[in-house]
Enzyme design. Structure first.
Site: not given
Ligand code: IDP
Ligand code: MG
Length: 142
Positions: A13, A53, A61, A89, A95, A106, A120, A123, A134
């Site tokens: 990212k 997304y 968010f 993963r 996350t 992360r 973080n 992805h 994707e």
């Molecule tokens: P992942 O990347 O671990 O699969 P997801 O829940 O799919 O997590 O969320 C996608 C991305 O959205 C996360 O990697 C993070 O950058 C962002 N994100 C997820 N949850 C939050 C939140 O509660 N607040 C702000 N950003 C979030």
């Molecule tokens: Mg995800």
């Protein structure tokens, strides 16, 4: 695939690229024995990011996430290997970088700056279906 060889989409990212962590992330992928199939440094446009997304449309968010993800170049990579989807993963960690285990990407490299979108570092696709979707989105020619 019955052989267990899979492909996943990895994104480094904009925070990871900005902070000079590309080499460290790629090094961890290579150290694990996975193979880079395709890789590209690019600033993604809004349409691509909204599609990427799509499952998060409507969440608080979402707008901040799309803005953050388009705030600079990302490294997009197709990575191949045995059970790479779930294993990447694990390498990535939880996350929320504040909760991600030490030793994970992360957990070691992530930093949440209190922005509306969690920053973080990486992805990784979360299932074979997501990976196929994707990879087609980011690399239509593959
Ligand atoms: P992942 O990347 O671990 O699969 P997801 O829940 O799919 O997590 O969320 C996608 C991305 O959205 C996360 O990697 C993070 O950058 C962002 N994100 C997820 N949850 C939050 C939140 O509660 N607040 C702000 N950003 C979030
Ligand atoms: Mg995800």
């Amino acid at each position: 695939m019955s052989s267990g060889i899979e492909r996943t989409l990895v994104l480094i990212k904009p925070d990871g690229v900005r902070r000079g962590q590309v080499g460290q992330v790629l090094g961890r992928i290579e150290a694990k024995g996975f193979t880079l199939v395709r890789m590209d440094l690019r600033t993604a446009d809004k349409a691509l990011l909204e599609e990427h997304y799509a499952e998060h449309v409507g969440k608080g968010f979402f707008a901040g996430l799309v803005e953050f993800m388009g705030s600079g170049p990302v490294v997009a990579a197709v990575v191949e290997g045995h059970q790479v989807i779930s294993t990447f993963r694990v390498l990535a960690g939880a996350t929320d970088p504040a909760k991600a285990a030490p030793g994970s990407i992360r957990g070691d490299l992530g930093r949440d700056w209190g922005t509306p979108a969690q920053q973080n570092v990486v992805h990784g696709s979360d299932s074979p279906q997501s990976a196929a979707r994707e990879i087609a989105l980011w690399f239509p020619s593959l």
